[in-house]
Motif scaffolding. Structure first.
Motif, PDB file in Angstrom:
ATOM      1  N   GLN A  67       0.841  -1.194   0.000  1.00  0.00           N
ATOM      2  CA  GLN A  67       0.000   0.000   0.000  1.00  0.00           C
ATOM      3  C   GLN A  67       0.883   1.255   0.000  1.00  0.00           C
ATOM      4  O   GLN A  67       0.631   2.207  -0.706  1.00  0.00           O
ATOM      5  N   ASP A  68       1.936   1.184   0.791  1.00  0.00           N
ATOM      6  CA  ASP A  68       2.841   2.315   0.903  1.00  0.00           C
ATOM      7  C   ASP A  68       3.758   2.349  -0.321  1.00  0.00           C
ATOM      8  O   ASP A  68       4.260   1.308  -0.768  1.00  0.00           O
ATOM      9  N   VAL A  69       3.998   3.548  -0.819  1.00  0.00           N
ATOM     10  CA  VAL A  69       4.735   3.643  -2.080  1.00  0.00           C
ATOM     11  C   VAL A  69       6.180   3.131  -1.950  1.00  0.00           C
ATOM     12  O   VAL A  69       6.716   2.481  -2.852  1.00  0.00           O
ATOM     13  N   TYR A  85       6.163  -2.166 -14.422  1.00  0.00           N
ATOM     14  CA  TYR A  85       5.519  -1.679 -13.201  1.00  0.00           C
ATOM     15  C   TYR A  85       4.939  -0.309 -13.497  1.00  0.00           C
ATOM     16  O   TYR A  85       5.678   0.630 -13.775  1.00  0.00           O
ATOM     17  N   ILE A  86       3.610  -0.198 -13.449  1.00  0.00           N
ATOM     18  CA  ILE A  86       2.967   1.066 -13.809  1.00  0.00           C
ATOM     19  C   ILE A  86       2.493   1.753 -12.528  1.00  0.00           C
ATOM     20  O   ILE A  86       1.545   1.289 -11.891  1.00  0.00           O
ATOM     21  N   PHE A  87       3.161   2.818 -12.143  1.00  0.00           N
ATOM     22  CA  PHE A  87       2.823   3.535 -10.910  1.00  0.00           C
ATOM     23  C   PHE A  87       1.945   4.736 -11.236  1.00  0.00           C
ATOM     24  O   PHE A  87       2.347   5.629 -11.957  1.00  0.00           O
ATOM     25  N   LYS A  88       0.728   4.746 -10.648  1.00  0.00           N
ATOM     26  CA  LYS A  88      -0.226   5.789 -11.035  1.00  0.00           C
ATOM     27  C   LYS A  88      -0.178   7.050 -10.180  1.00  0.00           C
ATOM     28  O   LYS A  88      -0.358   8.143 -10.684  1.00  0.00           O
ATOM     29  N   ASP A  89      -0.022   6.926  -8.890  1.00  0.00           N
ATOM     30  CA  ASP A  89      -0.131   8.130  -8.054  1.00  0.00           C
ATOM     31  C   ASP A  89       1.210   8.575  -7.493  1.00  0.00           C
ATOM     32  O   ASP A  89       1.261   9.407  -6.581  1.00  0.00           O
ATOM     33  N   LEU A  90       2.251   8.028  -8.022  1.00  0.00           N
ATOM     34  CA  LEU A  90       3.568   8.280  -7.439  1.00  0.00           C
ATOM     35  C   LEU A  90       3.932   9.762  -7.430  1.00  0.00           C
ATOM     36  O   LEU A  90       4.589  10.252  -6.521  1.00  0.00           O
ATOM     37  N   HIS A  91       3.459  10.494  -8.457  1.00  0.00           N
ATOM     38  CA  HIS A  91       3.829  11.914  -8.555  1.00  0.00           C
ATOM     39  C   HIS A  91       3.366  12.739  -7.361  1.00  0.00           C
ATOM     40  O   HIS A  91       3.927  13.782  -7.076  1.00  0.00           O
ATOM     41  N   PHE A  92       2.319  12.254  -6.653  1.00  0.00           N
ATOM     42  CA  PHE A  92       1.849  13.000  -5.474  1.00  0.00           C
ATOM     43  C   PHE A  92       2.901  13.016  -4.365  1.00  0.00           C
ATOM     44  O   PHE A  92       2.884  13.859  -3.487  1.00  0.00           O
ATOM     45  N   PHE A  93       3.802  12.031  -4.394  1.00  0.00           N
ATOM     46  CA  PHE A  93       4.740  11.871  -3.279  1.00  0.00           C
ATOM     47  C   PHE A  93       6.156  12.318  -3.635  1.00  0.00           C
ATOM     48  O   PHE A  93       7.085  12.089  -2.884  1.00  0.00           O
ATOM     49  N   LEU A  94       6.294  12.933  -4.779  1.00  0.00           N
ATOM     50  CA  LEU A  94       7.650  13.173  -5.274  1.00  0.00           C
ATOM     51  C   LEU A  94       8.441  14.267  -4.542  1.00  0.00           C
ATOM     52  O   LEU A  94       9.527  14.618  -4.967  1.00  0.00           O
ATOM     53  N   ASN A  95       7.868  14.806  -3.461  1.00  0.00           N
ATOM     54  CA  ASN A  95       8.665  15.764  -2.697  1.00  0.00           C
ATOM     55  C   ASN A  95       9.286  15.108  -1.451  1.00  0.00           C
ATOM     56  O   ASN A  95       9.866  15.778  -0.612  1.00  0.00           O
ATOM     57  N   ASP A  96       9.149  13.788  -1.367  1.00  0.00           N
ATOM     58  CA  ASP A  96       9.667  13.075  -0.202  1.00  0.00           C
ATOM     59  C   ASP A  96      11.091  12.561  -0.487  1.00  0.00           C
ATOM     60  O   ASP A  96      11.295  11.770  -1.404  1.00  0.00           O
ATOM     61  N   PRO A  97      12.082  13.027   0.320  1.00  0.00           N
ATOM     62  CA  PRO A  97      13.471  12.618   0.077  1.00  0.00           C
ATOM     63  C   PRO A  97      13.640  11.098   0.081  1.00  0.00           C
ATOM     64  O   PRO A  97      14.410  10.555  -0.710  1.00  0.00           O
ATOM     65  N   LYS A  98      12.885  10.405   0.967  1.00  0.00           N
ATOM     66  CA  LYS A  98      13.020   8.945   1.022  1.00  0.00           C
ATOM     67  C   LYS A  98      12.585   8.302  -0.286  1.00  0.00           C
ATOM     68  O   LYS A  98      13.179   7.340  -0.754  1.00  0.00           O
ATOM     69  N   LEU A 132      10.000   0.584 -14.899  1.00  0.00           N
ATOM     70  CA  LEU A 132       9.013   1.229 -14.046  1.00  0.00           C
ATOM     71  C   LEU A 132       8.468   2.445 -14.785  1.00  0.00           C
ATOM     72  O   LEU A 132       9.238   3.257 -15.304  1.00  0.00           O
ATOM     73  N   PHE A 133       7.146   2.535 -14.863  1.00  0.00           N
ATOM     74  CA  PHE A 133       6.510   3.672 -15.523  1.00  0.00           C
ATOM     75  C   PHE A 133       5.852   4.554 -14.475  1.00  0.00           C
ATOM     76  O   PHE A 133       5.082   4.072 -13.648  1.00  0.00           O
ATOM     77  N   ILE A 134       6.167   5.843 -14.527  1.00  0.00           N
ATOM     78  CA  ILE A 134       5.454   6.794 -13.676  1.00  0.00           C
ATOM     79  C   ILE A 134       4.416   7.453 -14.569  1.00  0.00           C
ATOM     80  O   ILE A 134       4.753   8.010 -15.611  1.00  0.00           O
ATOM     81  N   LEU A 135       3.165   7.355 -14.143  1.00  0.00           N
ATOM     82  CA  LEU A 135       2.083   7.875 -14.975  1.00  0.00           C
ATOM     83  C   LEU A 135       1.488   9.090 -14.284  1.00  0.00           C
ATOM     84  O   LEU A 135       1.030   8.989 -13.147  1.00  0.00           O
ATOM     85  N   SER A 136       1.515  10.238 -14.953  1.00  0.00           N
ATOM     86  CA  SER A 136       1.024  11.449 -14.285  1.00  0.00           C
ATOM     87  C   SER A 136       0.498  12.446 -15.309  1.00  0.00           C
ATOM     88  O   SER A 136       1.019  12.527 -16.417  1.00  0.00           O
ATOM     89  N   PRO A 137      -0.546  13.204 -14.934  1.00  0.00           N
ATOM     90  CA  PRO A 137      -1.081  14.170 -15.899  1.00  0.00           C
ATOM     91  C   PRO A 137      -0.152  15.354 -16.141  1.00  0.00           C
ATOM     92  O   PRO A 137      -0.302  16.069 -17.119  1.00  0.00           O
ATOM     93  N   SER A 138       0.776  15.591 -15.220  1.00  0.00           N
ATOM     94  CA  SER A 138       1.688  16.711 -15.463  1.00  0.00           C
ATOM     95  C   SER A 138       3.088  16.322 -15.027  1.00  0.00           C
ATOM     96  O   SER A 138       3.274  15.350 -14.305  1.00  0.00           O
ATOM     97  N   LEU A 139       4.056  17.086 -15.474  1.00  0.00           N
ATOM     98  CA  LEU A 139       5.440  16.734 -15.172  1.00  0.00           C
ATOM     99  C   LEU A 139       5.865  17.365 -13.849  1.00  0.00           C
ATOM    100  O   LEU A 139       5.977  18.576 -13.733  1.00  0.00           O
ATOM    101  N   ILE A 140       6.039  16.522 -12.831  1.00  0.00           N
ATOM    102  CA  ILE A 140       6.525  17.002 -11.542  1.00  0.00           C
ATOM    103  C   ILE A 140       7.746  16.166 -11.234  1.00  0.00           C
ATOM    104  O   ILE A 140       7.644  15.090 -10.654  1.00  0.00           O
ATOM    105  N   LEU A 141       8.903  16.630 -11.644  1.00  0.00           N
ATOM    106  CA  LEU A 141      10.077  15.798 -11.480  1.00  0.00           C
ATOM    107  C   LEU A 141      11.144  16.570 -10.727  1.00  0.00           C
ATOM    108  O   LEU A 141      11.642  17.575 -11.220  1.00  0.00           O
ATOM    109  N   PRO A 142      11.499  16.123  -9.500  1.00  0.00           N
ATOM    110  CA  PRO A 142      12.553  16.833  -8.780  1.00  0.00           C
ATOM    111  C   PRO A 142      13.872  16.735  -9.567  1.00  0.00           C
ATOM    112  O   PRO A 142      14.125  15.712 -10.207  1.00  0.00           O
ATOM    113  N   TYR A 143      14.669  17.791  -9.514  1.00  0.00           N
ATOM    114  CA  TYR A 143      15.862  17.780 -10.376  1.00  0.00           C
ATOM    115  C   TYR A 143      16.826  16.666 -10.008  1.00  0.00           C
ATOM    116  O   TYR A 143      17.616  16.224 -10.824  1.00  0.00           O
ATOM    117  N   GLU A 144      16.709  16.155  -8.769  1.00  0.00           N
ATOM    118  CA  GLU A 144      17.589  15.061  -8.356  1.00  0.00           C
ATOM    119  C   GLU A 144      17.384  13.814  -9.220  1.00  0.00           C
ATOM    120  O   GLU A 144      18.234  12.940  -9.273  1.00  0.00           O
TER     121      GLU A 144
END
Ligand SMILES: Nc1ncnc2c1ncn2[C@@H]1O[C@H](COP(=O)(O)OP(=O)(O)OP(=O)(O)O)[C@@H](O)[C@H]1O
Ligand SMILES: [Mg+2]
Length: 509
Positions: A67-69, A85-98, A132-144
């Motif tokens: 359940q946990d990303v 691996y198709i990840f649908k909601d991953l972009h919501f969590f992309l500000n988490d360093p872990k 691994l596929f990150i699926l998101s309606p917009s591009l939210i990608l940390p520069y790291e």
């Protein structure tokens, strides 16, 4: 835009383990990825999807404890079989360093496993990709993560894909319906639903087929266009406008009308062979009520193209998502519906917003994106923009190369007023020849087209209430009771005229 199958394959073959797909069409992407996986790696591939509510699911159902990303990514690392691996909601969590760290770990693991697979150029079937596929309606990608992740922008279905959908929906209908589709009608229907997402499209088609025994061409196309209008309206920023006004519904503005008539043929394949460029767009500016919006609508009718109206103000509203995302989505829809006319009314209100002068405000970013898109767009989208307050327009937009031409619409001349009276009397079932149009035109100096229309409307009310036919006298009385904008806004108008005198072409002769 066709589905980017080739781009996806080539990234996979080159050993990119993480692909970021920009799209809001989850179902379509999932289906297409399954198709790609099955086609190239024949049964040896496992499919997993992850969402924040369902966790990870494979073909055998739920994968426990995902359940946990981060846990789900651990599973990707631990799994030694090859898979998508198709990840649908991953972009919501992309500000988490872990999470960022975990994605880097995934990158390392999957990359080393793909490096162990057969060398480049060998039969792809002998490879076992782990992607691994990150699926998101917009591009939210940390520069790291910029180095680790390849980004692919997925557009809406193009004509070929729509045809495929169409056939599959048609196959599930009755024989009678299927048989009544001629190839021409099929093409027309495909054109009618361009601009929708795959599942919206399916919905629109199913809804139009329900309850029908056989197909009446006009009725079907009408129903499809109506479905499309409704679905597009839901996006909040675009409206699919259906209008009947043609160039003959505009009085005066001959220069503008001629310009549009000459370019009407530019969208044909013949014009392309001849080497004609597709016109980019016009900016119509000028005095209120003199037919700017009317012209924008008439272009679409005259050219036989669909008309989409963009509400720039709604883009910033926040109701439909972040401004950038909403704007990008609107542009994608417009491109998918092309060839079409994109109508942007009062463009200055949408791109210049008080208090947002900072260079990284959403308005300025969107404006920049818009300018680039205008200049570089490859899809046949003709922009018909109107503006009232040109001093609010940033100079970049007026530069050559953006719009093909800038037209200035001023108050109608006597000859134009005569024509405008004729148009509005005719559209209200009155025979213009039974009126003295010359005297009407002569007595209405300073009135705009909208004010002339208003005079006709109120004169009709008057004569109806007096139970008599409309006549010249009633029209003159109605017109003289209007205080024209040209009087109340005299100074603004002459300022506008001075500005336009050496910057724009007069719309009237
Ligand atoms: N040249 C014209 N010929 C025929 N009708 C006209 C003309 N100009 C204006 N009208 C009538 O007035 C109505 C309003 O005009 P329109 O909306 O095009 O004005 P506009 O220039 O866009 O004004 P605004 O700046 O206030 O938006 C039109 O729908 C049409 O009925
Ligand atoms: Mg207008």
């Amino acid at each position: 835009m066709p589905f980017p199958t080739e781009a996806i394959e080539s990234f996979i073959t080159a050993g990119y383990p993480i692909l970021y797909l920009i799209s809001w069409e989850e179902e379509r992407i999932e289906n297409r990825l399954k198709f790609i996986g099955k086609k190239f790696y024949q049964g040896s591939l496992n499919f997993y999807t992850w969402s924040c509510t369902d966790g990870m699911r494979g073909e055998d159902g739920e994968v426990k404890g995902t359940q946990d990303v981060i846990q789900a990514l651990d599973k990707v690392i631990d799994n030694n079989e090859s898979g998508f691996y198709i990840f649908k909601d991953l972009h919501f969590f992309l500000n988490d360093p872990k999470l960022i760290r975990r994605l880097k770990d995934v990158y390392q693991k999957l990359r080393s496993s793909s490096l162990n697979s057969p060398p480049l150029g060998s039969d792809p079937r002998s490879q076992s990709p782990n992607t691994l596929f990150i699926l998101s309606p917009s591009l939210i990608l940390p520069y790291e993560l910029e180095k680790e992740v390849a980004v692919i922008d997925v557009g809406l279905p193009d004509e070929d894909e729509v045809r495929m959908f169409f056939d599959s929906v048609l196959n599930s209908t009755s024989d009678k319906i299927r048989d009544s589709f001629t190839p021409e009608l099929k093409e027309k229907s495909v054109r009618a639903i361009l601009g929708l997402g795959a599942s919206e499209m399916e919905l629109a088609l199913r809804r139009t087929f329900i309850g029908r025994e056989k197909i009446d061409e006009n009725e079907l196309l009408d129903a499809l266009l109506e479905e499309k209008a409704q679905l597009i309206r839901k996006s909040g920023t675009l409206e699919f406008v259906r209008t009947r006004v043609g160039l003959d519904g505009i009085g005066g503005l001959e220069n503008l009308k001629e310009w549009l008539e000459i370019r009407a043929l530019a969208f044909s394949p013949k014009a392309k062979e001849f080497g004609l460029d597709i016109p980019k767009g016009v900016l119509i500016m000028g005095i209120s009520g003199c037919g700017k919006s009317l012209c924008a609508k008439a272009v679409a009718t005259a050219w036989g193209l669909p008309l989409l109206r963009l509400e720039l103000n709604q883009v910033y509203g926040g109701t439909f998502g972040s401004p950038e995302e909403v704007f990008r989505r609107a542009i994608k829809t417009v491109e998918a519906a092309s060839p079409c006319v994109l109508w942007i009314d009062e463009i200055e209100a949408g791109i210049t917003r008080s208090g947002e002068k900072a260079s990284d405000s959403p308005a300025s970013r969107i404006f920049g994106y818009f300018l680039t898109w205008m200049q570089e767009k490859e899809h046949p989208v003709f922009i018909a923009a109107t503006a009232n307050q040109i001093d609010l327009l940033p100079p970049e937009i007026l530069r050559k190369g953006r719009f093909d031409e800038i037209f200035f619409v001023s108050l109608p001349s006597q000859k134009d007023r005569k024509e405008i009276f004729r148009i509005h009397l005719l559209s209200r079932e009155k025979n213009p020849d039974s009126f003295d149009l010359d005297s009407l035109a002569k007595n209405t100096e300073g009135l705009s087209g909208a004010e002339i229309e208003q005079a006709v409307v109120s004169a009709l009310f008057e004569s109806f209430s007096k139970r008599k036919d409309l006549d010249n006298k009633e029209l003159i009385i109605a017109a003289s009771s209007i205080v024209p904008l040209s009087t109340t806004m005299r100074e603004e108008i002459s300022k506008l005229e001075r500005w336009a005198s050496n910057r724009a072409i007069k719309a009237s002769k």
